[in-house]
Design an enzyme around this catalytic site. Structure first.
Site, PDB file in Angstrom:
ATOM      1  N   LYS A  82       0.853  -1.199   0.000  1.00 25.42           N
ATOM      2  CA  LYS A  82       0.000   0.000   0.000  1.00 25.42           C
ATOM      3  C   LYS A  82       0.884   1.243   0.000  1.00 25.42           C
ATOM      4  O   LYS A  82       1.910   1.275   0.692  1.00 25.42           O
ATOM      5  CB  LYS A  82      -0.881  -0.018   1.258  1.00 25.42           C
ATOM      6  CG  LYS A  82      -1.948   1.076   1.315  1.00 25.42           C
ATOM      7  CD  LYS A  82      -2.797   0.923   2.582  1.00 25.42           C
ATOM      8  CE  LYS A  82      -3.927   1.942   2.644  1.00 25.42           C
ATOM      9  NZ  LYS A  82      -4.736   1.808   3.874  1.00 25.42           N
ATOM     10  N   SER A 157      -9.692   1.751   3.053  1.00 23.38           N
ATOM     11  CA  SER A 157      -8.887   2.512   2.133  1.00 23.38           C
ATOM     12  C   SER A 157      -7.840   1.719   1.368  1.00 23.38           C
ATOM     13  O   SER A 157      -7.306   2.194   0.376  1.00 23.38           O
ATOM     14  CB  SER A 157      -8.175   3.619   2.916  1.00 23.38           C
ATOM     15  OG  SER A 157      -7.236   3.050   3.816  1.00 23.38           O
ATOM     16  N   SER A 181      -9.734  -0.498   7.225  1.00 23.75           N
ATOM     17  CA  SER A 181      -9.187  -0.300   5.882  1.00 23.75           C
ATOM     18  C   SER A 181      -8.567  -1.541   5.248  1.00 23.75           C
ATOM     19  O   SER A 181      -8.286  -1.546   4.060  1.00 23.75           O
ATOM     20  CB  SER A 181      -8.152   0.831   5.883  1.00 23.75           C
ATOM     21  OG  SER A 181      -8.810   2.070   5.901  1.00 23.75           O
TER      22      SER A 181
END
Lengths: 492, 483
Positions: A82, A157, A181
């Site tokens: 990420k 997210s 997330s």
């Protein structure tokens, strides 16, 4: 074996094949890169691809295997990271204009550990700006789409990481979970995702959003592979003083299970939960019960849960307002071109232009909650709720080995559908934030399909009992398999 | 410095002191020794707040701070935790400072300390905190004229202790005494070298009867504090005498012009939005830890002064002066090893040397003298080789040239004259030159002093006073008898 088919192997099995020299790391990485080229125009999981270095690393690992050298546990398999986790020499954008050109000078601890176990870093994935969102739509680089159905959001997210794993664009991925997330996109993209116990995984190198709540967590397509990556990244790190040495050094997944008792808090199935979701999860529970496995379920009530969401948002935004203060454009990041302005004007303009609307909203709300006159009423009260909630969970874990809930209150929704309604998006975190507020580990596993869309089941355990989550998770995936070929880009 | 009327004066101090003997910064492994390095070379991801970096507490800093807390009679709470102080300013890479706080669930590192002045008056020190030093800003010329601000992060993250007193001082002189004692304590603990540029900073709050509180910021050394406060008293008094009210404001001490300058009038109190620093877990400072620190503490100035009185038979006053600076006290003890008369030695170091240093604005270090110089000085006097008066000449010469006192005394012929033949002939001469004085002395024994004075003057004080006294009295007695 057909080049693309190797991507469909369970990852732990692919690792064995690479180790046994049936396939090479280079083949696997090359196949993954080919897959990325094919599906990225539709999925958009990545912000930065690390192609050449990944292939070079794979070749080096293959050479080591041929020489008979010690092969690390990740066996030359590609891992996506990420883009709020630092990889040395590459940008860590946090999907923000603010950090568009910020090249990180060091590796996060988790990245060091992955490289140490011969994992291959293949790219940096998309996210909601600074990890603030539940749909991966608030990215400066544009939204990621759900590989199961590209008209839907992938959750967030960490939507880029989940989409990459789901669409076979990586063997594993890392996300971060501040209020759900990891679990949200794992659920929406029909894969497995873990939010580890607070302190189990070092946060060194994770760009902070709300530092008392978040953990880096792994994504994989099956529970066993998820456990493998967890065991690589977890453990004490002297560079993060909140990290703990309590995580078991070797995570052994026992074949023979003790009987597990699972509490099902009814509040997780009430307000704001879609019929299709609660029905799918309840069906899953009764199918598990009927399967005669060593799981027993009991409905319970945890009344503090109804205060969890507001408490979470107050704490997260308060911390964000301080954590994101450093982005003033002076040392790195977006800087207004005008060189004649004074300091106060420069940082206001940099922040006004460099941050997107949702980030600005959370910074302002957090600043407000910490301000004199409001602090007691908001921040302190939220902390009190956190303490009470923790107490309630402690009590529940005296009676139950695990707690169960849907991972998300709603099914994957359409792109753009909730963009203009932040409150509705905040509501999506109602199932996941309790684990962040209490610091407990939580796993999302696919458990069924509703209206043709994947539904995830969330399992929660006492601190540092990730082993129980993986054991129960494997039962769920064995007994309630979801057919990945039903998705658009979720099979080769 | 002239004394002034300090009626109705109330002063409080806020001292920031770097713990310069730590090897590394408070929350990272960058070196503590940042001085003299090219800008922005003494840094790492943590102390410049690189995204993703995390602070880790320097345990040694906790030990050093605990030593200071114990030496200043503080209570050390069991739970130590940090807070964030949020404000936007370029000297803070993170735009918040990691510090401690006494509200909202926070506790300072230590509470309720004090220092006792020589008068017995107790100055209360409300709290002490551990925090990180900001970066250093510099400008092209002055702040006002510069078009750019330069930031050097070499200093960012250095360990600071903040010591905040209650407004217990009633004069600048008391503030100076407090700071002298504080600096001696820090020196004795070997936690901070106050001579290093920028290692200590002081803010002073001062108010006078009828006026508002004025804060004087960024006084860069303890010595300047008394000057700044004296200036403020004069300024505030002159305003009051003209019927102008003293406003609440923040002023800056201009060391060069030796005046305070207004920075800003009282504005709304800035809201720093303090809240807990979750990147650092609370640390429990157990009773055992505090006990261990206590055990490992070196001798403190007060204890040392008491020992000096006992072991070296010094007066309380002399002992206090000697322990005011660790270097001086160490120097004294070294010299005492070579001296048979520590009392004599003490008075040279505490009185004569101090007077010289004050007059010439010098430090002992600059004089480049060894403890042996002073030991020899004291030995010459206490053995009767040189009189205390004559020795003064050799002393000043020694301080100026660095030569050993005995060789100065020999060269200048300062040795005590106890040759009775020589003194007898000198008495002949003085008696014949001063017949009236001899007559007076015969009548009034007190008038003898004039004749003795003449003898001393003629020999620049070198005659052994006991010998001179005895011989003059004998001669007078003889004269009386022959009458």
């Amino acid at each position: 074996m057909a080049k693309q088919r190797i991507l469909e192997l369970p990852v732990w099995e692919a690792a064995d094949k690479i180790r046994g020299q049936e396939i090479t790391s280079e083949e696997y990485v090359a196949a993954t890169l080919k897959r990325i080229r094919e599906v990225e125009p539709d999925v958009h999981a990545y912000i930065t691809l690390i192609e050449e270095p990944a292939l070079t690393q794979a070749q080096a690992i293959d050479k080591k295997i041929r020489r008979g050298g010690d092969l690390g546990r990740l066996a030359g398999l590609p891992v996506a990271i990420k883009d709020n986790i630092c990889v040395r020499g590459f940008t860590t954008t946090c999907a923000s204009k603010m950090l568009e050109n910020f090249v990180t000078p060091y590796d996060a601890t988790v990245v060091e550990r992955i490289l140490g176990e011969d994992g291959v870093i293949i790219g940096k994935t998309n996210l909601d700006e600074f990890a603030m969102g539940t749909s991966t739509e608030y990215s400066y680089f544009g939204p990621t789409k759900n590989p199961w159905d590209t008209s839907k959001v992938p959750g967030g997210s960490s939507g880029g990481s989940a989409a990459a794993v789901s669409a076979l664009e990586a063997a594993f991925a890392l996300g971060s979970d501040t209020g759900g997330s990891v679990r949200s996109p794992a659920s929406f993209c029909c894969i497995v995702g873990l939010k580890p116990t607070y302190g189990a995984v070092s946060r060194y190198g994770l760009v902070s959003y709300a530092n008392s709540l978040e953990q880096i967590g792994p994504f994989a397509r099956d529970v066993r592979s998820c456990a493998l990556l967890t065991s690589v990244i977890a453990g004490y790190d002297a560079r993060d003083s909140t990290s703990s040495d309590k995580f078991p050094a070797d995570l052994v997944l026992k074949r023979s299970l003790p009987k597990l008792t699972i509490g099902v808090p009814r509040e997780f199935f009430e307000e704001g939960v879609q019929e299709g979701v609660s029905k799918t999860v309840r069906d899953a529970i009764s199918r598990l019960e009927k399967a005669g496995v060593k799981l027993s379920f009991e409905e319970i009530s945890l009344p503090m849960l109804k205060y969890a969401l507001p408490a979470y948002y107050i704490i997260a935004m308060s911390e964000a307002s301080s954590n994101l203060a450093r982005y003033d454009g002076i040392r790195y990041g977006y800087r207004v071109p005008d060189r004649t302005l004074d300091w106060g004007t420069v940082f206001s303009k940099d922040r006004g232009v460099g941050f997107g609307a949702e980030v600005r909203r959370r910074i302002m709300l957090g600043t407000y909650a910490l301000s004199a006159g409001y602090f007691d009423q908001y921040y302190l009260k939220a902390q009190k709720i956190r303490t009470l909630l923790r107490r309630e969970f402690d009590g529940a874990f005296k009676r139950f080995d695990l707690l169960l809930a849907p991972s998300m209150p709603i099914l994957p929704f359409g792109l753009g559908e909730k963009m203009e309604d932040p409150l509705q998006l905040y509501m999506c975190d109602i199932e996941t934030v309790p684990a962040n507020l209490t610091g407990i580990p939580s796993l999302s596993v696919p458990c069924g399909v509703s209206e043709g869309l994947p539904v995830g089941m969330q399992l929660m355990a006492p601190p540092f009992r990730e082993d129980l989550l993986f054991q129960a998770g494997r039962l769920v995936e064995d007994l309630l398999p979801v057919d990945r070929s039903a998705g658009e880009f979720t099979h080769a | 410095m002239h004394e002034q009327d300090t009626e109705g004066v109330k002063i409080g101090l806020e001292v920031h002191c770097q713990l310069t003997s730590l090897a590394t910064k408070l929350f990272c492994s960058s070196p503590s020794d940042y001085r003299g390095k090219p800008p922005n070379t003494n840094i790492c991801p943590v102390c410049i707040g690189t995204p993703g970096s995390l602070p880790v507490l320097n345990r040694k800093a906790v030990t050093h701070a605990a030593m200071i807390a114990l030496a200043l009679n503080f209570k050390i709470p069991e739970r130590m935790l940090f807070f964030r102080k949020n404000y936007f300013y370029p000297d803070m890479a993170k735009n918040f400072q990691i510090t401690q706080y006494d509200r909202a669930g926070g506790v300072p590192f230590a509470t309720d300390g004090h220092i006792t002045l020589d008068s017995g008056k107790r100055i209360r020190i409300g709290r002490m905190q551990l925090e990180e030093d900001p970066a250093k800003l510099s400008y092209d010329g002055t702040i006002e004229s510069s078009t750019q601000t330069f930031v050097d992060y070499n200093r960012a993250g250095i360990t600071l202790v903040e010591i905040v007193t209650d407004p217990d001082f009633e004069s600048p002189r008391e503030a100076r005494e407090f700071l002298n004692k504080l600096s001696s304590i820090l020196e004795h603990l070997s936690v901070s070298d106050l001579n290093l540029e920028g290692s200590v900073r002081c803010d002073a709050n001062i108010s006078m009867a009828g006026g508002r509180r004025v804060e004087v910021k960024n006084i860069s050394s303890f010595k300047e504090v008394e000057r700044a406060l004296n200036f403020e008293i004069t300024r505030q008094r002159s305003l009051t005498s003209k019927g102008i009210k003293v406003m609440q404001e923040t002023r800056h001490w201009d060391e060069i012009r030796r005046i305070t300058i207004s920075l800003r009038l009282k504005e709304e109190e800035q809201d720093y939005r303090y809240f807990p620093e979750a990147d650092l877990v609370p640390v429990t400072l157990t009773k055992q830890f505090v006990q261990d620190v206590k055990k490992g503490m070196p001798e403190m100035p007060e204890e040392r002064a008491k020992r000096f009185q006992k072991d070296y038979h010094l007066s309380g006053e002399t002992a206090q002066i000697l322990v005011r600076e660790k270097a001086l006290a160490d120097f004294f003890e070294e010299a005492a090893k070579h001296s048979k008369d520590a009392r004599q030695l003490g008075s040279w170091l505490a009185v004569d040397l101090q007077a010289y240093l004050n007059e010439y604005g010098k430090s002992l270090e600059e004089l480049k003298l060894t403890p042996k110089h002073f030991a020899e000085m004291a030995n010459m006097v206490s053995s009767g080789e040189v009189s205390r008066g004559a020795a003064k000449t050799a002393f000043v010469e020694m301080l100026k040239t660095g030569r050993m006192p005995r060789s100065i005394s020999e060269e200048k012929g300062l040795k005590v004259i106890s040759d009775t033949g020589f003194v007898e002939s000198l008495i002949d001469k003085i008696f014949s030159e001063n017949p009236q004085a001899v007559q007076d002395a015969l009548k009034d024994p007190k008038a003898v002093n004039f004749l003795l004075g003449q003898i001393m003057r003629a020999t620049k004080g070198r005659v052994d006073p006991a010998v001179a006294n005895r011989l003059v009295r004998e001669r007078l007695a003889a004269a009386k008898g022959s009458k």
